[in-house]
Design an enzyme around this catalytic site. Structure first.
Site, PDB file in Angstrom:
ATOM      1  N   ASN A  89       0.817  -1.276   0.061  1.00  0.00           N
ATOM      2  CA  ASN A  89      -0.012  -0.189   0.093  1.00  0.00           C
ATOM      3  C   ASN A  89       0.852   1.327  -0.199  1.00  0.00           C
ATOM      4  O   ASN A  89       1.512   1.565   1.160  1.00  0.00           O
ATOM      5  CB  ASN A  89      -0.708   0.062   1.240  1.00  0.00           C
ATOM      6  CG  ASN A  89      -1.624   1.255   1.552  1.00  0.00           C
ATOM      7  OD1 ASN A  89      -1.786   1.862   0.511  1.00  0.00           O
ATOM      8  ND2 ASN A  89      -2.410   1.286   2.452  1.00  0.00           N
ATOM      9  N   TRP A  90       0.961   1.819  -1.112  1.00  0.00           N
ATOM     10  CA  TRP A  90       1.958   2.914  -1.287  1.00  0.00           C
ATOM     11  C   TRP A  90       1.454   4.188  -0.795  1.00  0.00           C
ATOM     12  O   TRP A  90       2.201   5.175  -0.706  1.00  0.00           O
ATOM     13  CB  TRP A  90       2.236   3.099  -2.783  1.00  0.00           C
ATOM     14  CG  TRP A  90       3.499   2.311  -3.340  1.00  0.00           C
ATOM     15  CD1 TRP A  90       3.874   1.229  -2.405  1.00  0.00           C
ATOM     16  CD2 TRP A  90       3.999   2.109  -4.564  1.00  0.00           C
ATOM     17  NE1 TRP A  90       4.906   0.642  -3.268  1.00  0.00           N
ATOM     18  CE2 TRP A  90       5.005   1.132  -4.789  1.00  0.00           C
ATOM     19  CE3 TRP A  90       3.868   2.943  -5.743  1.00  0.00           C
ATOM     20  CZ2 TRP A  90       5.844   0.714  -5.775  1.00  0.00           C
ATOM     21  CZ3 TRP A  90       4.579   2.714  -6.879  1.00  0.00           C
ATOM     22  CH2 TRP A  90       5.327   1.722  -6.797  1.00  0.00           C
ATOM     23  N   LYS A  91      -0.078   4.179  -0.154  1.00  0.00           N
ATOM     24  CA  LYS A  91      -0.401   5.496   0.042  1.00  0.00           C
ATOM     25  C   LYS A  91       0.074   6.711  -0.876  1.00  0.00           C
ATOM     26  O   LYS A  91      -0.212   6.544  -1.860  1.00  0.00           O
ATOM     27  CB  LYS A  91       0.008   5.650   1.690  1.00  0.00           C
ATOM     28  CG  LYS A  91      -0.177   4.450   2.391  1.00  0.00           C
ATOM     29  CD  LYS A  91       0.132   4.523   3.898  1.00  0.00           C
ATOM     30  CE  LYS A  91      -0.524   3.282   4.773  1.00  0.00           C
ATOM     31  NZ  LYS A  91      -0.112   3.433   6.123  1.00  0.00           N
ATOM     32  N   HIS A 132      -9.803   1.739   4.378  1.00  0.00           N
ATOM     33  CA  HIS A 132      -8.529   1.915   5.015  1.00  0.00           C
ATOM     34  C   HIS A 132      -8.822   2.763   6.307  1.00  0.00           C
ATOM     35  O   HIS A 132      -9.355   3.624   6.176  1.00  0.00           O
ATOM     36  CB  HIS A 132      -7.504   2.388   4.274  1.00  0.00           C
ATOM     37  CG  HIS A 132      -5.977   2.171   4.850  1.00  0.00           C
ATOM     38  ND1 HIS A 132      -5.605   3.178   5.789  1.00  0.00           N
ATOM     39  CD2 HIS A 132      -5.013   1.413   4.732  1.00  0.00           C
ATOM     40  CE1 HIS A 132      -4.410   2.915   6.187  1.00  0.00           C
ATOM     41  NE2 HIS A 132      -3.973   1.713   5.624  1.00  0.00           N
ATOM     42  N   GLU A 142      -6.949   5.132   7.556  1.00  0.00           N
ATOM     43  CA  GLU A 142      -6.698   6.530   7.148  1.00  0.00           C
ATOM     44  C   GLU A 142      -7.753   7.067   6.332  1.00  0.00           C
ATOM     45  O   GLU A 142      -7.851   8.277   6.840  1.00  0.00           O
ATOM     46  CB  GLU A 142      -5.344   6.511   6.375  1.00  0.00           C
ATOM     47  CG  GLU A 142      -3.985   6.280   7.239  1.00  0.00           C
ATOM     48  CD  GLU A 142      -2.901   5.781   6.664  1.00  0.00           C
ATOM     49  OE1 GLU A 142      -2.977   5.799   5.388  1.00  0.00           O
ATOM     50  OE2 GLU A 142      -2.124   4.996   7.170  1.00  0.00           O
ATOM     51  N   GLU A 173      -6.078  -4.502  10.265  1.00  0.00           N
ATOM     52  CA  GLU A 173      -5.074  -3.727  10.401  1.00  0.00           C
ATOM     53  C   GLU A 173      -5.248  -2.882  11.992  1.00  0.00           C
ATOM     54  O   GLU A 173      -6.271  -1.781  11.627  1.00  0.00           O
ATOM     55  CB  GLU A 173      -4.989  -2.704   9.166  1.00  0.00           C
ATOM     56  CG  GLU A 173      -4.650  -3.291   8.024  1.00  0.00           C
ATOM     57  CD  GLU A 173      -3.960  -2.230   7.013  1.00  0.00           C
ATOM     58  OE1 GLU A 173      -2.988  -2.781   6.684  1.00  0.00           O
ATOM     59  OE2 GLU A 173      -4.431  -1.101   7.038  1.00  0.00           O
ATOM     60  N   GLY A 204       2.134   2.081  10.691  1.00  0.00           N
ATOM     61  CA  GLY A 204       3.056   3.117  10.555  1.00  0.00           C
ATOM     62  C   GLY A 204       3.899   3.499  11.860  1.00  0.00           C
ATOM     63  O   GLY A 204       4.421   4.441  12.009  1.00  0.00           O
ATOM     64  N   SER A 220       2.735  -2.518  10.412  1.00  0.00           N
ATOM     65  CA  SER A 220       4.389  -2.469  10.653  1.00  0.00           C
ATOM     66  C   SER A 220       4.666  -3.899  10.289  1.00  0.00           C
ATOM     67  O   SER A 220       5.469  -4.449  10.900  1.00  0.00           O
ATOM     68  CB  SER A 220       4.372  -2.083  11.971  1.00  0.00           C
ATOM     69  OG  SER A 220       4.267  -0.804  12.254  1.00  0.00           O
ATOM     70  N   GLY A 224       2.610  -1.245   4.265  1.00  0.00           N
ATOM     71  CA  GLY A 224       2.574   0.236   3.874  1.00  0.00           C
ATOM     72  C   GLY A 224       4.197   0.614   3.543  1.00  0.00           C
ATOM     73  O   GLY A 224       4.814   0.429   2.739  1.00  0.00           O
ATOM     74  N   GLY A 225       4.854   1.101   4.964  1.00  0.00           N
ATOM     75  CA  GLY A 225       6.254   1.386   4.812  1.00  0.00           C
ATOM     76  C   GLY A 225       7.302   0.663   4.021  1.00  0.00           C
ATOM     77  O   GLY A 225       8.094   0.922   3.218  1.00  0.00           O
TER      78      GLY A 225
HETATM   79  P1  PGA Z   1       2.441   0.074   7.378  1.00  0.00           P
HETATM   80  O1  PGA Z   1       0.991   0.419   7.052  1.00  0.00           O
HETATM   81  O2  PGA Z   1       2.912  -1.347   7.204  1.00  0.00           O
HETATM   82  O3  PGA Z   1       3.413   1.189   7.140  1.00  0.00           O
HETATM   83  O4  PGA Z   1       2.199   0.030   9.120  1.00  0.00           O
HETATM   84  C1  PGA Z   1       0.084  -0.576   6.729  1.00  0.00           C
HETATM   85  C2  PGA Z   1      -1.146   0.109   6.107  1.00  0.00           C
HETATM   86  O5  PGA Z   1      -1.638   0.886   6.252  1.00  0.00           O
HETATM   87  O6  PGA Z   1      -1.697  -0.776   5.216  1.00  0.00           O
END
Ligand code: PGA
Length: 260
Positions: free
Chosen positions: A12-14, A100, A102, A175, A181, A221, A242-243
Site C-alpha cells: 500500500n503505497w499511500k 483503510h 486512514e 489492520e 506506521g 508494521s 505500507g512502509g
Molecule cells: P505500515 O502500513 O506497514 O506502514 O504499518 C500498513 C497499512 O497502512 O496498510
C-alpha cells in the site's frame, strides 16, 4: 510456505512516490520477482495512487496486480475529486483497497460508506481488500471484538444486498490502527485471535465453506523481520504492507518469505 489459502502480499503505497520513483521501483523489483522460485504460489499486489497507475501497469509487466486505494460507490455523477469503479475498470484496474483506517480517520469514512462501497463493488464484480481494525483506545477498553464486528457487519450487509454475491472477490485486511506506521506490529497471538474471530463471523454470515476460503491479511508494521512469524500462522493469509512496500528490497524479501 504451505498454506490452505494462497498468500496475498499487498503493498500500500499511500500518498508516496512520483512516476520516476515508480519506474525505478519496478525496474528493480520485477526481475527479482520473476526469478523468485515458487512465485506462482503467492499473489502480489500494489495499491497505488491514481496518477501512478499507468506507469505501474506498464513497468510491472503483468507480474503483479495494480490496484487503487479507494473508489466512490456511485458509477458517475457530481462527486468532485472522486473516482468510480467503471473509471478504474476502464483503466484496467479490477481491485481496490477500501475502508483503510486512514480513510476512516481523515476523510470521515464510516461503516455506512463501507456498506455502500461493498455493495457497489459486488454489483460490479470488482475485487476489494476491505480493511477493519481497532484503535489503541478501543483495544485498551476491551472493545476490539465489538469494533471489528460492527465493521464486518457493514461489509457483510453490502455484500448481502448485492444482486450478485461474489465472495471470491473479497479479501479482508485486519489492520490494528495502533500498529499502522508505528513500527509496533501486533504480536502473532493478537493477530491470530482477531483473524480467527473474523473467520467465525464469516462462517456465521456465509457458512463454514466460505469462511475456509476467505483470505484474511494482516497489516500494521509488517517488515522482513516479522513476516516469517506472521505469515507462518495458518489463519494469516498474507499481508497489507505500507512502509516496507516502498523499498523494493524489503518488499521482495517479504515475497520471498511468503513463497518459501
Ligand atoms: P505500515 O502500513 O506497514 O506502514 O504499518 C500498513 C497499512 O497502512 O496498510
Amino acid at each position: 510456505m504451505k498454506k490452505s489459502r494462497k498468500l496475498l502480499i499487498a503493498g500500500n503505497w499511500k500518498m508516496n512516490k512520483l512516476r520516476a520513483d515508480t519506474e525505478a521501483f519496478f525496474d528493480e523489483f520485477v526481475p527479482k520477482l520473476s526469478a523468485l522460485p515458487h512465485k506462482d504460489t503467492i499473489d502480489v499486489l500494489f495499491s497505488c495512487p491514481l496518477p501512478l497507475i499507468a506507469t505501474a501497469q506498464t513497468k510491472s509487466k503483468n507480474t503483479v496486480t495494480i490496484a487503487s486505494q479507494n473508489y466512490h460507490w456511485e458509477p458517475k455523477g457530481a462527486f468532485t475529486g472522486e473516482v468510480s469503479i467503471p473509471m478504474l475498470v476502464d483503466f484496467g484496474v479490477n481491485t481496490s483497497v477500501v475502508g483503510h483506517s486512514e480513510r476512516r480517520q481523515y476523510f470521515n469514512e464510516s461503516n455506512e460508506t463501507m456498506r455502500k462501497k461493498l455493495l457497489a463493488a459486488q454489483n460490479a464484480k470488482f475485487k476489494v481488500i476491505a480493511c477493519v481494525g481497532e484503535t489503541l483506545e478501543q483495544r485498551k477498553s476491551n472493545q476490539t471484538t465489538q469494533v471489528i464486528d460492527e465493521q464486518l457487519k457493514a461489509i457483510i450487509s453490502g455484500i448481502k444486498e448485492s444482486s450478485s454475491q461474489s465472495l471470491e472477490h473479497v479479501v479482508i485486511a485486519y489492520e490494528p490502527v495502533w500498529a499502522i506506521g508505528t513500527g509496533l506490529s501486533a504480536t502473532t497471538e493478537q493477530a491470530v485471535e482477531v483473524h480467527k474471530h473474523i473467520r467465525s463471523v464469516w462462517a456465521t454470515a456465509f457458512g463454514p465453506g466460505e469462511a475456509q476460503k476467505l483470505r484474511v491479511l494482516y497489516g500494521g508494521s509488517v517488515t522482513p523481520d516479522n513476516a516469517t512469524a506472521l505469515l507462518s500462522q495458518e489463519d494469516i493469509d498474507g499481508a497489507l504492507i505500507g512502509g516496507a512496500s516502498l523499498k523494493p528490497d524489503d518488499f521482495f524479501k517479504i515475497c520471498q518469505i511468503a513463497a518459501s
